[in-house]
Design a protein around this motif. Structure first.
Motif: not given
Lengths: 264, 351
Positions: B8-24
């Motif tokens: 997913l990227s900024h084109h497809t998902a808001p930041v709340e979703l991106r941070e949920k799936f982000a991998i440190p």
């Protein structure tokens, strides 16, 4: 054999010239290795030509207008290779190669310029120093003129806020102003040596026109330099004057030499 | 072998979703190894930035590989929903090439993403999560990014007011380490612009404001020097970049005021950035020798022009990328090479 090196050298500068034209057309205007190495190869061939010519005539190859043109082109490239990387002016090469190419192709296509001196005059070290130092000085002035053109191009874009593709690849105007000033300083110092050694050669009365012209050029660059160093001349006006002075030198060099030879 | 990409990227998902799936960052390498050991996947690279979370994998068939990637994500942060895109074969290759070239970025043509992808790939490679297919793919992607940057104008110019100001300053002065900046009016915009210049290493910052306390506050924040507003001309002779951002209803910097001061500067250029509305600088200041005046509109116009140039370059970039996608796909379709060639592969990854 020597002309073969010259043809090869001219071809190398043609490559640089073609790159410049292509870059202008494609609007992707930046220094490239192809341009640098074509200039370097051209310089090596120029050096080989001048060496062989010098061996052949037994003196510094500055005996006719043809050799003067080549020596002048060689001096310009020498200064480009020396100062280009130092002042991050690699794009200077994009401007240098067309001018050098035009000088060399002109010299090659006009065989009348390459008239060999019929009477072999004894080698005079003062004369050799005079000729070589003066031409190398003109090489420095030529490059100062090119740096001046680059300054004016960049300055105009900054003033008008119309930034073209070339803007992003030209060096900062302050670097260009410094390079312009240092090249004029170098050229002026070399021309001083050239003129002083010319006086040491003697037979001044038979070269009166050339002496007056040379002293005039020396005074013109001396004025530009002193005005710039004392901050009486802005970098923009200094750049303009260095371009005008270069145009003046290039336009009158042929005529003065012709008049001088006729008078001698 | 097939290359797939789930993400997913900024084109497809808001930041709340991106941070949920982000991998440190510290977990990217081990996660890539874990992913590469899933059934249906033989190699993996994970790219996780603030704008995207993308999983690249090489597997025998796309459905098996996608299943493995989805299982991996579900186990970590929940079922991948509609915000996730799935690219297989040529589409996944094309997507990676577009990402590293900055064509998929929030700011078109930005180059930061290339460094982030390089870092992600290196982490996966060093951890042993990549093999010949992903090694080849990523090496090719980096070459494509370089070619795109060199042969097109996709990275040309700056596309924000602050970065345009910095770029112009560098085109006037070269390195900014010796430059002195003066801010007239401690506004937010001037602070941001001065901050961008400070990040490029300017030597000193002076802050002048009608309210001295506000000037002192901003100066302390930026490590600069506060001066009384009426005294700004006293320090003018050392200033290289003058930023105006006052709320004054009339020009603060006029030709009448600045022309005599210019004579004390010994031909040093002056870059004036007028961020105020109404403007702080008289327009005729730009006519003075060695003065370069840019107001907020001219800076914005340059930023817009740069963006326009970048947008025009997209077509050229896409053509260049398409050629590389075809070449890579042909290489992939040709299958394994003889063992001798494989052993001498420069990336040295696992088979």
């Amino acid at each position: 054999m020597d002309r073969l090196f010259l043809v090869a050298s001219t071809f190398c500068f043609l490559l640089g010239f073609a790159y410049s034209m292509h870059a202008l057309g494609a609007r992707v205007y930046r220094p490239s290795r192809l341009n640098f190495f074509s200039i370097l190869a051209g310089f090596l061939c120029q050096t080989a030509f001048l060496y062989l010519r010098g061996e052949k005539i037994g003196r510094c190859p500055l005996t006719n207008l043809f050799e003067v043109f080549i020596f002048l082109a060689w001096s310009m490239v020498l200064f480009y290779l020396l100062i280009g990387p130092t002042y991050r002016l690699s794009l200077l090469g994009v401007f240098t190669s067309p001018l050098v190419f035009i000088l060399q192709i002109g010299a090659l296509l006009l065989p009348v310029l390459d008239k060999t001196v019929a009477v072999k005059v004894a080698v005079n070290p003062w004369m050799e120093l005079h000729a070589a130092a003066s031409i190398v000085a003109y090489g420095a002035f030529a490059l100062a003129g090119i740096a001046g053109v680059m300054y004016l191009v960049q300055e105009r874009q900054l003033k008008t806020h119309h930034l073209h593709s070339i803007f992003f690849h030209l060096p900062p105007i302050r670097d260009l102003a410094v390079a312009n000033r240092r090249l004029i300083l170098t050229g002026f110092a070399l021309l001083t040596v050239g003129i002083a050694s010319g006086f040491a050669v003697g037979s001044l009365s038979s070269h009166l026109v050339k002496i007056v012209w040379s002293v005039g050029v020396w005074a013109l660059y001396g004025f530009i330099l002193s005005a710039e160093l004392s901050h009486r001349l802005s970098p923009r006006r200094g750049a303009w004057l260095s371009v005008v002075a270069l145009a003046l030198v290039l336009c009158t060099l042929w005529g003065i030499r012709f008049i001088d030879q006729a008078a001698a | 072998m097939e290359i797939v990409c789930l993400g997913l990227s900024h084109h497809t998902a808001p930041v709340e979703l991106r941070e949920k799936f982000a991998i440190p960052e510290h977990a990217v390498a081990t996660s890539a190894v874990e992913l590469s050991r899933q059934s249906g996947v033989s190699e993996a690279v994970i790219v996780s930035t603030c704008n995207r979370v993308e999983l690249y994998a090489a597997g025998e068939t796309p459905p098996e590989a996608f299943d493995a990637l989805a299982r991996f994500i579900a186990a970590r942060a929940g079922e991948p929903g509609d915000a996730f895109f799935r690219h297989a074969s040529q589409r996944s290759v094309q997507h990676l090439f577009r990402v590293v070239s900055g064509l998929d970025s929030m700011v078109l043509g930005e180059t930061e993403v290339l460094g982030q992808v390089k870092k992600a790939y290196q982490a996966a490679q060093q951890a042993g999560a990549t093999g010949r297919h992903l090694n080849k793919l990523f090496q090719r992607a980096f070459n494509v990014a370089k070619e795109v940057r060199t042969n097109t104008n996709i990275t040309r110019g700056s596309v924000s007011v602050g970065s345009v100001a910095v770029e112009l300053a560098e085109k006037i002065f070269g390195r900014l380490r010796e430059c002195h900046v003066m801010i007239l009016g401690a506004g937010e915009m001037s602070e941001l612009t001065a901050g961008a210049l400070q990040a490029r290493g300017v030597k000193a910052i002076f802050v002048a404001n009608r309210t001295y306390d506000r000037a002192a506050e901003l100066a302390a924040k930026m490590g600069g020097k506060a001066i009384h507003f009426d005294d700004w001309a006293n320090d003018f002779h050392v200033v290289d970049i003058l930023i105006g951002s006052t709320a004054a209803p009339h020009p603060v910097v006029t030709v009448e005021k600045i022309a005599p001061l210019m004579r004390t500067r010994q031909d040093r250029p002056l870059f004036c950035i007028d961020l105020a509305v109404p403007r702080d600088f008289e327009a005729a200041v730009n006519n003075l020798e060695g003065v370069y005046l840019y107001d907020i509109d001219s800076l914005q116009q340059i930023a817009d022009e740069s963006m326009s140039v970048r947008q025009q370059e997209v077509v050229v970039c896409e053509q260049l990328i398409a050629r590389h996608v075809t070449e890579f796909s042909e290489w992939l379709a040709a299958g394994p090479r003889p063992a001798a060639e494989f052993r001498t592969h420069p990336e040295g990854g696992r088979p």
